[in-house]
Design a protein around this motif. Structure first.
Motif, PDB file in Angstrom:
ATOM      1  N   LYS A  80       0.835  -1.206   0.000  1.00  0.00           N
ATOM      2  CA  LYS A  80       0.000   0.000   0.000  1.00  0.00           C
ATOM      3  C   LYS A  80       0.865   1.248   0.000  1.00  0.00           C
ATOM      4  O   LYS A  80       0.567   2.228  -0.689  1.00  0.00           O
ATOM      5  N   THR A  81       1.949   1.201   0.795  1.00  0.00           N
ATOM      6  CA  THR A  81       2.846   2.356   0.853  1.00  0.00           C
ATOM      7  C   THR A  81       3.505   2.582  -0.499  1.00  0.00           C
ATOM      8  O   THR A  81       3.528   3.708  -1.008  1.00  0.00           O
ATOM      9  N   VAL A  82       4.030   1.494  -1.080  1.00  0.00           N
ATOM     10  CA  VAL A  82       4.713   1.622  -2.374  1.00  0.00           C
ATOM     11  C   VAL A  82       3.754   2.175  -3.422  1.00  0.00           C
ATOM     12  O   VAL A  82       4.101   3.067  -4.202  1.00  0.00           O
ATOM     13  N   ARG A  83       2.519   1.663  -3.431  1.00  0.00           N
ATOM     14  CA  ARG A  83       1.546   2.122  -4.422  1.00  0.00           C
ATOM     15  C   ARG A  83       1.248   3.606  -4.250  1.00  0.00           C
ATOM     16  O   ARG A  83       1.219   4.369  -5.220  1.00  0.00           O
ATOM     17  N   PHE A  84       1.089   4.021  -2.984  1.00  0.00           N
ATOM     18  CA  PHE A  84       0.809   5.429  -2.701  1.00  0.00           C
ATOM     19  C   PHE A  84       1.960   6.312  -3.192  1.00  0.00           C
ATOM     20  O   PHE A  84       1.749   7.309  -3.883  1.00  0.00           O
ATOM     21  N   VAL A  85       3.186   5.904  -2.862  1.00  0.00           N
ATOM     22  CA  VAL A  85       4.355   6.676  -3.268  1.00  0.00           C
ATOM     23  C   VAL A  85       4.438   6.758  -4.792  1.00  0.00           C
ATOM     24  O   VAL A  85       4.689   7.828  -5.368  1.00  0.00           O
ATOM     25  N   ALA A  86       4.184   5.620  -5.457  1.00  0.00           N
ATOM     26  CA  ALA A  86       4.265   5.595  -6.920  1.00  0.00           C
ATOM     27  C   ALA A  86       3.236   6.535  -7.534  1.00  0.00           C
ATOM     28  O   ALA A  86       3.521   7.263  -8.487  1.00  0.00           O
ATOM     29  N   GLU A  87       2.019   6.519  -6.956  1.00  0.00           N
ATOM     30  CA  GLU A  87       0.972   7.387  -7.509  1.00  0.00           C
ATOM     31  C   GLU A  87       1.326   8.856  -7.329  1.00  0.00           C
ATOM     32  O   GLU A  87       1.126   9.678  -8.226  1.00  0.00           O
ATOM     33  N   VAL A  88       1.862   9.175  -6.144  1.00  0.00           N
ATOM     34  CA  VAL A  88       2.257  10.567  -5.903  1.00  0.00           C
ATOM     35  C   VAL A  88       3.389  10.954  -6.853  1.00  0.00           C
ATOM     36  O   VAL A  88       3.359  12.006  -7.495  1.00  0.00           O
ATOM     37  N   LEU A  89       4.391  10.061  -6.969  1.00  0.00           N
ATOM     38  CA  LEU A  89       5.570  10.356  -7.802  1.00  0.00           C
ATOM     39  C   LEU A  89       5.203  10.574  -9.266  1.00  0.00           C
ATOM     40  O   LEU A  89       5.779  11.430  -9.926  1.00  0.00           O
ATOM     41  N   SER A  90       4.219   9.789  -9.767  1.00  0.00           N
ATOM     42  CA  SER A  90       3.905   9.943 -11.188  1.00  0.00           C
ATOM     43  C   SER A  90       3.206  11.275 -11.455  1.00  0.00           C
ATOM     44  O   SER A  90       3.086  11.692 -12.605  1.00  0.00           O
ATOM     45  N   CYS A 130       2.729   1.602 -11.934  1.00  0.00           N
ATOM     46  CA  CYS A 130       1.264   1.694 -11.865  1.00  0.00           C
ATOM     47  C   CYS A 130       0.619   0.989 -13.054  1.00  0.00           C
ATOM     48  O   CYS A 130      -0.325   0.215 -12.885  1.00  0.00           O
ATOM     49  N   SER A 131       1.145   1.227 -14.265  1.00  0.00           N
ATOM     50  CA  SER A 131       0.466   0.609 -15.409  1.00  0.00           C
ATOM     51  C   SER A 131       0.706  -0.893 -15.446  1.00  0.00           C
ATOM     52  O   SER A 131      -0.194  -1.652 -15.806  1.00  0.00           O
ATOM     53  N   THR A 132       1.909  -1.353 -15.069  1.00  0.00           N
ATOM     54  CA  THR A 132       2.155  -2.801 -15.037  1.00  0.00           C
ATOM     55  C   THR A 132       1.218  -3.484 -14.044  1.00  0.00           C
ATOM     56  O   THR A 132       0.651  -4.539 -14.323  1.00  0.00           O
ATOM     57  N   GLU A 133       1.053  -2.859 -12.873  1.00  0.00           N
ATOM     58  CA  GLU A 133       0.170  -3.469 -11.879  1.00  0.00           C
ATOM     59  C   GLU A 133      -1.236  -3.650 -12.445  1.00  0.00           C
ATOM     60  O   GLU A 133      -1.827  -4.725 -12.339  1.00  0.00           O
ATOM     61  N   GLU A 134      -1.757  -2.597 -13.080  1.00  0.00           N
ATOM     62  CA  GLU A 134      -3.107  -2.692 -13.625  1.00  0.00           C
ATOM     63  C   GLU A 134      -3.201  -3.777 -14.690  1.00  0.00           C
ATOM     64  O   GLU A 134      -4.165  -4.537 -14.725  1.00  0.00           O
ATOM     65  N   LEU A 135      -2.167  -3.860 -15.539  1.00  0.00           N
ATOM     66  CA  LEU A 135      -2.186  -4.848 -16.615  1.00  0.00           C
ATOM     67  C   LEU A 135      -2.159  -6.268 -16.062  1.00  0.00           C
ATOM     68  O   LEU A 135      -2.779  -7.177 -16.606  1.00  0.00           O
TER      69      LEU A 135
END
Lengths: 271, 281
Positions: free
Chosen positions: B102-112, B153-158
């Motif tokens: 959850k932390t990594v995902r949050f950071v990735a979303e903020v970073l993008s 983010c896009s790899t996770e969704e795919l």
């Protein structure tokens, strides 16, 4: 709940007399499965002899698929699932710490309700997938041909092994999945309503196949269709509300069930 | 009847409205293409791709070093960014339900969503200051930092849209979890992941801000990771803000080259992701 397979010797002449005495291939003892607080399989015990077919029947939601998936530890994937009791294959309990579920699944293969070939792979690659993905080298072409022949699919696909697996019809895809399961040479084959997504002709082919496979494998098949259970199996187990109500020789279950609930179900009073 | 007439009118009205919106959306796109091609095409020549820039007033000269610099830095950024981005995406899809995920995902979303100039400053502080001078490495670190969160983010969704039945099929064959993740799940999602990679690359190839004070610029050929390096985008910027007519023309031509490069990447993603199997649906 002591309905062991060996309790009905007279009505199943196909089973060798000696097999009933030997250790069962699969033996389930007091198996319970929970999904969070939902008690899906309750205190189930049964045994399956080598080279026989056991059909598991019952209405939707009775726990028959859950029971089947406990036999090769597919519930390990579900975080909220909890399993207690014993499942013995050749006398060895699957649910002990020493057993690697990965190695176990190579001995206990599975065919699913809907055909699930790998869409990125060709027909040939799908059959060899169990070997390739596990890093096993060797003469894959030979294994592919042998498995496809066993699954009665060879003649239909031998000229287009390199085509996409998804180019096959639904019935062919399901036989392809059976061939894929056979390629890693399991001893026990679990089938979860393998014909439920298929038309009658494809279903007949799968059933014919089960008859042939029985000579080399021990098969446990979950089915919605009582006619199918009657046609393919040596023994039948009837599940209701997560409980094993009755198990016996198929003929006995369908003609002379001991339990009232079994009789009501097989005669179509409910379900 | 009145109701029917009203509905028919609304139907036509809304269809026309959608058509107008479509045209409005196309105007900027067409005008960008038209302007860049009409003003830039004249300057295209073999020399433009292969020569070093010449001083103001001199005829000829090209942006060869900037083209090579962009390809070089984007390539370096890919080496760093693509494996990390795809790997992080696989991790998020497969094991991303815990606190770490959850932390990594949050950071990735903020970073993008972070503006690219900010990422440029970060790369400046992380690489340029310790090394004491501008470099291709600093530029590609900035670009890699931009690639990673977008790609994760896009790899996770795919990967999340790959049906569970395929995972089950693989595990039921006695394949280990990690092999299933890489050889079945990721392979099934590969078409999409390759496209996402190329789009990420196309996106950073057009960035100027993160390169301005990391790779800076260079009037000469350079393929050393520790030297300042020219790039197409910074070259366009420098030519465009100059007061000279012939440099303005060069800016347009360089912009056309950049557009072609990005277009080529998009085209490649289409070709690469065609299904190789016969009869595939």
């Amino acid at each position: 709940m002591n309905a062991l397979a060996s309790s009905a010797p007279d009505s199943a002449p196909a089973v060798a007399a000696g097999a009933a005495i030997a250790t069962p291939k699969v033996e389930v003892q007091k198996l319970n499965v929970w999904f969070a607080k939902n008690h899906a399989v309750k205190d189930t015990s049964l045994a399956v002899q080598v080279h026989t077919v056991l059909a598991v029947i019952g209405p939707s939601g009775c726990g028959k698929s859950t029971f089947l998936r406990a036999l090769n530890r597919m519930h390990d994937l579900v975080p909220v699932a909890r399993v207690t009791g014993k499942v013995l294959v050749d006398g060895q309990d699957l649910y002990t710490r020493e057993v690697d579920p990965v190695l176990l699944r190579r001995r206990v293969g599975m065919v699913f309700q809907r055909p699930n070939p790998f869409p990125t792979m060709s027909i040939e690659e799908n059959v060899a997938a169990g070997l390739v993905l596990n890093g096993i080298s060797g003469n894959h072409a030979e294994v592919v041909e042998r498995s496809l022949r066993k699954a009665a699919l060879w003649d239909e696909v031998k000229d287009r092994l390199g085509h996409a697996a998804t180019s096959l019809s639904g019935g062919q895809q399901q036989r392809l999945c059976i061939a894929r399961a056979l390629a890693i040479e399991p001893e026990v084959l679990l089938m979860d309503e393998p014909a439920s997504a298929l038309d009658p002709i494809a279903t007949a082919k799968i059933e014919e196949l089960i008859h042939e496979l029985k000579e080399h494998y021990t098969i446990i098949i979950v089915t919605h269709s009582m006619q199918q259970a009657a046609r393919v199996s040596d023994h039948t187990a009837f599940f209701y509300m997560g409980e094993l109500v009755e198990m016996g020789a198929t003929e006995q279950i369908f003609t002379n069930p001991k339990e009232r609930r079994t009789e009501d179900y097989v005669t179509g009073k409910f379900g | 009847m009145r109701h029917f007439a009203f509905r028919r009118f609304m139907n036509v009205f809304m269809t026309v409205l959608c058509g107008v919106a479509l045209v409005a959306a196309f105007i900027p796109l067409i005008s960008v293409l038209y302007l860049v091609i009409s003003k830039g095409a004249a300057g295209l020549s073999w020399d433009f791709f292969t020569q070093l820039p010449k001083p103001v007033g001199e005829e000829g000269g090209g942006i060869g070093n900037a083209l090579v610099g962009t390809l070089y830095m984007v390539g370096l950024a890919c080496l760093m960014g693509l494996p990390v981005g795809v790997g992080a995406g696989v991790f998020l899809a497969e094991r991303g339900d815990g606190t770490v995920g959850k932390t990594v995902r949050f950071v990735a979303e903020v970073l993008s969503g972070v503006p690219s100039i900010v990422i440029g400053i970060v790369a400046y502080a992380m690489v340029v200051i310790p090394m004491r001078h501008f470099s291709a490495l600093a530029g590609s670190v900035a670009l890699a930092i931009m690639i990673v969160p977008y790609l994760a983010c896009s790899t996770e969704e795919l990967i999340r849209v790959v049906p569970t039945s395929l995972r089950e099929a693989s595990l039921a064959l006695g394949v280990t979890n990690w092999r299933t993740s890489l050889l079945v799940i990721l392979r099934t999602a590969m078409t999409g992941v390759v496209t996402a990679c190329l789009l990420a690359v196309a996106r950073v190839a057009g960035e100027t801000a993160p390169l301005l004070f990391t790779a800076l610029n260079n009037q000469y050929w350079n393929v050393s990771p520790v030297q300042p390096t020219a790039s197409l985008t910074v070259a366009i910027y420098n030519y465009a803000i100059s007061p000279y007519e012939d440099w303005h023309a060069k800016a347009w031509t360089a912009a056309l080259v950049l557009l072609m490069l990005v277009g080529l990447l998009n085209l490649t993603s289409r070709v690469l992701t065609r299904n190789r199997l016969k009869g595939a649906r």
